[in-house]
Enzyme design. Structure first.
Site, PDB file in Angstrom:
ATOM      1  N   GLU A   1      -4.018  -6.701  -7.410  1.00 29.50           N
ATOM      2  CA  GLU A   1      -3.647  -5.396  -7.958  1.00 29.50           C
ATOM      3  C   GLU A   1      -2.590  -5.575  -9.036  1.00 29.50           C
ATOM      4  O   GLU A   1      -1.637  -6.327  -8.842  1.00 29.50           O
ATOM      5  CB  GLU A   1      -3.017  -4.507  -6.875  1.00 29.50           C
ATOM      6  CG  GLU A   1      -3.903  -4.166  -5.717  1.00 29.50           C
ATOM      7  CD  GLU A   1      -3.183  -3.254  -4.714  1.00 29.50           C
ATOM      8  OE1 GLU A   1      -3.814  -2.914  -3.712  1.00 29.50           O
ATOM      9  OE2 GLU A   1      -2.001  -2.901  -4.927  1.00 29.50           O
TER      10      GLU A   1
ATOM     11  N   GLY B   1       0.802  -1.211   0.000  1.00 33.94           N
ATOM     12  CA  GLY B   1       0.000   0.000   0.000  1.00 33.94           C
ATOM     13  C   GLY B   1       0.836   1.262   0.000  1.00 33.94           C
ATOM     14  O   GLY B   1       0.401   2.287   0.508  1.00 33.94           O
ATOM     15  N   GLY B   2       2.032   1.185  -0.569  1.00 37.13           N
ATOM     16  CA  GLY B   2       2.855   2.383  -0.705  1.00 37.13           C
ATOM     17  C   GLY B   2       3.792   2.621   0.465  1.00 37.13           C
ATOM     18  O   GLY B   2       4.604   3.542   0.433  1.00 37.13           O
TER      19      GLY B   2
ATOM     20  N   VAL C   1     -12.667  -0.872   0.180  1.00 32.58           N
ATOM     21  CA  VAL C   1     -13.500   0.336   0.279  1.00 32.58           C
ATOM     22  C   VAL C   1     -14.307   0.505  -1.012  1.00 32.58           C
ATOM     23  O   VAL C   1     -15.512   0.785  -0.981  1.00 32.58           O
ATOM     24  CB  VAL C   1     -12.609   1.583   0.498  1.00 32.58           C
ATOM     25  CG1 VAL C   1     -13.456   2.854   0.497  1.00 32.58           C
ATOM     26  CG2 VAL C   1     -11.800   1.467   1.784  1.00 32.58           C
TER      27      VAL C   1
ATOM     28  N   ASN D   1      -4.863  -8.233  -2.155  1.00 36.33           N
ATOM     29  CA  ASN D   1      -5.554  -7.791  -0.950  1.00 36.33           C
ATOM     30  C   ASN D   1      -6.548  -8.857  -0.533  1.00 36.33           C
ATOM     31  O   ASN D   1      -7.428  -9.227  -1.308  1.00 36.33           O
ATOM     32  CB  ASN D   1      -6.286  -6.475  -1.207  1.00 36.33           C
ATOM     33  CG  ASN D   1      -5.332  -5.388  -1.630  1.00 36.33           C
ATOM     34  OD1 ASN D   1      -4.265  -5.235  -1.054  1.00 36.33           O
ATOM     35  ND2 ASN D   1      -5.690  -4.651  -2.669  1.00 36.33           N
TER      36      ASN D   1
ATOM     37  N   ARG E   1      -9.142  -9.026   1.450  1.00 36.00           N
ATOM     38  CA  ARG E   1     -10.263  -8.433   2.198  1.00 36.00           C
ATOM     39  C   ARG E   1     -11.276  -7.845   1.214  1.00 36.00           C
ATOM     40  O   ARG E   1     -10.986  -7.730   0.029  1.00 36.00           O
ATOM     41  CB  ARG E   1      -9.732  -7.288   3.063  1.00 36.00           C
ATOM     42  CG  ARG E   1      -9.056  -6.215   2.205  1.00 36.00           C
ATOM     43  CD  ARG E   1      -8.730  -4.940   2.918  1.00 36.00           C
ATOM     44  NE  ARG E   1      -8.353  -3.887   2.001  1.00 36.00           N
ATOM     45  CZ  ARG E   1      -7.120  -3.685   1.524  1.00 36.00           C
ATOM     46  NH1 ARG E   1      -6.126  -4.482   1.901  1.00 36.00           N
ATOM     47  NH2 ARG E   1      -6.880  -2.702   0.667  1.00 36.00           N
TER      48      ARG E   1
HETATM   49  C1  MV4 Z   1       5.669   0.525  -8.087  1.00 38.14           C
HETATM   50  C2  MV4 Z   1       5.630   1.660  -8.902  1.00 38.14           C
HETATM   51  C3  MV4 Z   1       6.481   1.688  -9.993  1.00 38.14           C
HETATM   52  N1  MV4 Z   1       7.329   0.661 -10.224  1.00 38.14           N
HETATM   53  N2  MV4 Z   1       6.519  -0.474  -8.363  1.00 38.14           N
HETATM   54  C4  MV4 Z   1       2.652   2.129  -4.734  1.00 38.14           C
HETATM   55  C5  MV4 Z   1       1.756   1.325  -3.871  1.00 38.14           C
HETATM   56  C6  MV4 Z   1       2.382   0.002  -3.762  1.00 38.14           C
HETATM   57  N3  MV4 Z   1       1.389  -1.013  -3.682  1.00 38.14           N
HETATM   58  C7  MV4 Z   1       3.209  -0.120  -5.009  1.00 38.14           C
HETATM   59  N4  MV4 Z   1       3.308   1.185  -5.562  1.00 38.14           N
HETATM   60  C8  MV4 Z   1       4.055   1.406  -6.685  1.00 38.14           C
HETATM   61  N5  MV4 Z   1       4.900   0.402  -7.017  1.00 38.14           N
HETATM   62  C9  MV4 Z   1       7.322  -0.390  -9.410  1.00 38.14           C
HETATM   63  N6  MV4 Z   1       8.171  -1.396  -9.649  1.00 38.14           N
HETATM   64  C10 MV4 Z   1       4.762   2.693  -8.591  1.00 38.14           C
HETATM   65  C11 MV4 Z   1       3.968   2.576  -7.470  1.00 38.14           C
HETATM   66  C12 MV4 Z   1       3.123   3.706  -7.186  1.00 38.14           C
HETATM   67  C13 MV4 Z   1       1.750   3.607  -7.189  1.00 38.14           C
HETATM   68  C14 MV4 Z   1       1.097   2.409  -7.438  1.00 38.14           C
HETATM   69  C15 MV4 Z   1      -0.253   2.325  -7.428  1.00 38.14           C
HETATM   70  C16 MV4 Z   1      -1.013   3.460  -7.162  1.00 38.14           C
HETATM   71  C17 MV4 Z   1      -0.405   4.662  -6.910  1.00 38.14           C
HETATM   72  C18 MV4 Z   1       0.983   4.751  -6.918  1.00 38.14           C
HETATM   73  C19 MV4 Z   1       1.574   5.981  -6.662  1.00 38.14           C
HETATM   74  C20 MV4 Z   1       2.935   6.054  -6.651  1.00 38.14           C
HETATM   75  C21 MV4 Z   1       3.709   4.928  -6.905  1.00 38.14           C
END
Ligand code: MV4
Length: 458
Positions: free
Chosen positions: A275, A164-165, A295, A290, A292
Site C-alpha cells: 500500500e 488498517g487505520g 477483498v 498486506n 494475503r
Molecule cells: C496516514 C495518513 C496521512 N499521513 N499516514 C489510514 C489507514 C492506515 N493504513 C494509514 N492511514 C493513513 N495514514 C500519514 N503519515 C492518512 C491515512 C488515512 C487513510 C489512508 C488510506 C486510506 C484511507 C485513509 C483515511 C484516513 C486516513
C-alpha cells in the site's frame, strides 16, 4: 499439486477459493460455524466440517478446531482467505508443524510485515520511499519532542502493531503532543498488547493506492499494477478500481518497481500487496504491506486477465512464475462495489436478517462474487459485506456506466443495503472525473447531494 485443500474462512472468499480449487482438480474442505450451515461455501465444498458456534473466537479463529478438521479430513494444504487467521504468523507456523502447506507467505514474512515500524524500516533500507518520521518506535518523551521538532506539524502517531487505520492519531500542534502521545500509547497497549508507537509527517488528502504482487519460491517477483482504494468510510473500503485514475503509465512503472524491490528484499512468496499513499504532488510513500489475498483482488483479475487465487495455490505447490514484467499491462478498466447489509440512512448501521428476495444482474462485463441467495440469513456475528459486484469495460466511463446499469437491475429485499449509496457515488461529478481522495466518502456521507447530471441511469 495438492489433492485436498481446507479453506479456513467463510462467505464469498471461501467460495472463491473453492471455485479455483475445482478448476485445478483439487478437492475442498469447508469449515463453518453453527450460524453458517446454510452458506454456499458449505454447499459447494466437497466436504464440510463444523468447527464451533457462531462467535468467530470459537469457530473461524479457533486454531485447534481448524487444525483438527484439516488433519482428520486428510487435507494437504490450507488457504486462509482474508481476515480471520490470514495474517497470523503463529497459525501459518502451526499449519506447517502439522504438515499442512500454508497457501501464503512464510510465517517470518507475515511477522515482519505485521510490525508496521519494522516493515517500514525494511522498505526504507530497500530504497522504497517512506513517509518522513521516526526510524523505529519512539523511545521516550524526550525522543518524541526531538522527533516533533524535526518532522513538524501536523504529524501522526501510529501504533507499531496497528494497521488498517487502527491505533493512529493526528497531532496538530505542540500543545497536543504529549497528551496525544500518552493516549496513543495507552490505546495501543489496550488494543494490541504493545504500547509501542512511531511518528510520521501527516500527508494531507492522500490517495490510497496499492500494488498487487506475486512472488514464487525461486525469488521471482512481478507486479500487476495498482488498485485505487481511496473510497473508504471509517477505514472500510467501499469501492475500488483498477487502474487508478491518478496513475499514469510512467508512475505505474515507478510504483511497481518500488513495490517489487520491497518484496524482493524479504524474498516475498505468494500474493501480497504493498500500500502507498499518493500525495497531492503525486509523490508516493510506502504505508503497509498486506500478506494475503485481498477483498478487492477481482478488479486486478479482470484488467490483467489473471486468476490470482489459482496463482496462489500453484505458487504454494511449487510452480515457477513465468511472466515477463513488460508483458503485464492493463487492458481494461474495472470497478468493484462492495454490497453491505447496512443502513446508509442511519449511520451505516448493520442490518442483518433474511434476504427475502434477490435478483442479481449479469451480462457482458459483470461479475458477482457472493455466498448468498434468496432465503439466506445474514448473521449479525460477521462482517456485513454480502457480495461484490464487479464491472469492467474498455475504459473507465464504460466500466462506470456498466456498473450503474447493474446497480439499476439488482433487487434485494428483506435487509437494508448500500446499493443506493453506490449509485450516488457513481453519479457524483467528482467521482466521474476521477478527482477524489481518501476523504471523499466522509464528505459525501455528511452532505447529501442530488444525483449528478452525467448519467441517465437511475
Ligand atoms: C496516514 C495518513 C496521512 N499521513 N499516514 C489510514 C489507514 C492506515 N493504513 C494509514 N492511514 C493513513 N495514514 C500519514 N503519515 C492518512 C491515512 C488515512 C487513510 C489512508 C488510506 C486510506 C484511507 C485513509 C483515511 C484516513 C486516513
Amino acid at each position: 499439486m495438492f489433492k485436498k485443500v481446507l479453506i479456513a474462512n467463510r462467505g464469498e472468499i471461501a467460495l472463491r477459493v473453492i471455485r479455483a480449487c475445482r478448476e485445478l482438480g483439487i478437492r475442498t474442505v469447508a469449515i463453518y460455524s453453527e450460524a453458517d450451515r446454510g452458506s454456499l461455501h458449505v454447499k459447494y465444498a466437497d466436504e464440510a466440517v463444523c468447527v464451533g458456534p457462531a462467535a468467530s473466537q470459537s469457530s473461524y479463529l479457533h486454531i485447534p478446531n481448524i487444525i483438527s478438521a484439516a488433519v482428520l479430513s486428510g487435507a494437504d494444504a490450507i488457504h486462509p482467505g482474508y481476515g480471520y487467521l490470514a495474517e497470523r504468523a503463529d497459525f501459518a507456523e502451526i499449519c506447517e508443524d502439522y504438515g499442512l502447506v500454508w497457501i501464503g507467505p512464510t510465517a517470518a514474512q507475515i511477522e515482519k510485515m505485521g510490525d508496521k515500524s519494522q516493515a517500514k524500516a525494511i522498505m526504507k533500507a530497500a530504497g522504497v520511499p517512506v513517509i518522513p518520521g521516526s526510524d523505529g518506535p519512539v523511545a521516550n518523551e524526550d525522543h518524541l519532542a526531538a522527533l516533533a521538532k524535526q518532522v513538524g506539524y501536523p504529524l501522526m502517531i501510529k501504533a507499531v502493531a496497528g494497521g488498517g487505520g487502527k491505533g493512529m492519531r493526528i497531532i496538530h500542534s505542540e500543545d497536543e503532543l504529549l497528551k496525544g502521545y500518552r493516549l496513543a500509547r495507552a490505546e495501543a497497549g489496550a488494543a494490541f498488547g504493545s504500547d509501542q508507537v512511531y511518528v510520521e509527517k501527516y500527508i494531507a488528502n492522500p490517495r490510497h493506492i496499492e500494488i498487487q504482487l506475486l512472488g514464487d519460491q525461486y525469488g521471482n517477483v512481478v507486479h500487476f499494477g495498482e488498485r485505487e482504494c481511496s473510497l473508504q468510510r471509517r477505514h472500510q473500503k467501499i469501492i475500488e478500481e483498477c487502474p487508478s485514475p491518478a496513475v499514469t503509465p510512467a508512475l505505474r512503472k515507478e510504483m511497481g518497481r518500488a513495490a517489487v524491490k520491497g518484496a524482493k528484499a524479504v524474498k516475498y512468496i505468494n500474493a501480497g500487496t504493498i500500500e502507498f499513499l499518493l500525495d497531492e504532488n503525486r509523490n508516493f510513500y510506502f504505508l503497509e504491506m498486506n500478506t494475503r489475498i485481498q477483498v478487492e483482488h477481482p478488479v486486478t483479475e479482470m484488467v490483467y486477465g489473471i486468476d490470482l487465487v489459482k496463482a496462489q495455490i500453484q505458487i504454494a505447490a511449487g510452480a515457477e512464475l513465468e511472466y515477463n514484467q513488460k508483458g503485464i499491462v492493463p487492458s481494461a478498466h474495472a470497478i468493484e462495489c462492495r454490497l453491505n447489509a447496512e443502513d446508509p440512512e442511519n449511520d451505516f448501521m448493520p442490518s442483518p436478517g433474511v434476504i427475502t428476495k434477490i435478483h442479481v444482474p449479469g451480462g457482458h462485463g459483470i461479475r458477482w462474487d457472493s455466498h448468498v441467495y434468496q432465503g439466506y440469513e445474514i448473521s449479525p456475528y460477521y462482517d456485513s459485506m454480502f457480495g461484490k459486484l464487479i464491472a469492467w469495460g474498455g475504459d473507465r466511463d464504460e466500466a462506470v456506466d456498466r456498473m450503474l446499469g447493474a446497480l439499476a437491475e439488482i433487487e434485494i429485499e428483506g435487509i437494508k443495503h448500500n446499493v443506493g449509496f453506490h449509485k450516488r457515488v457513481l453519479n457524483d461529478l467528482r467521482f466521474r472525473a476521477g478527482d477524489y481522495s481518501t476523504h471523499f466518502l466522509e464528505q459525501l456521507a455528511r452532505k447529501p447531494e442530488p444525483l449528478g447530471k452525467l448519467s441517465n441511469i437511475r
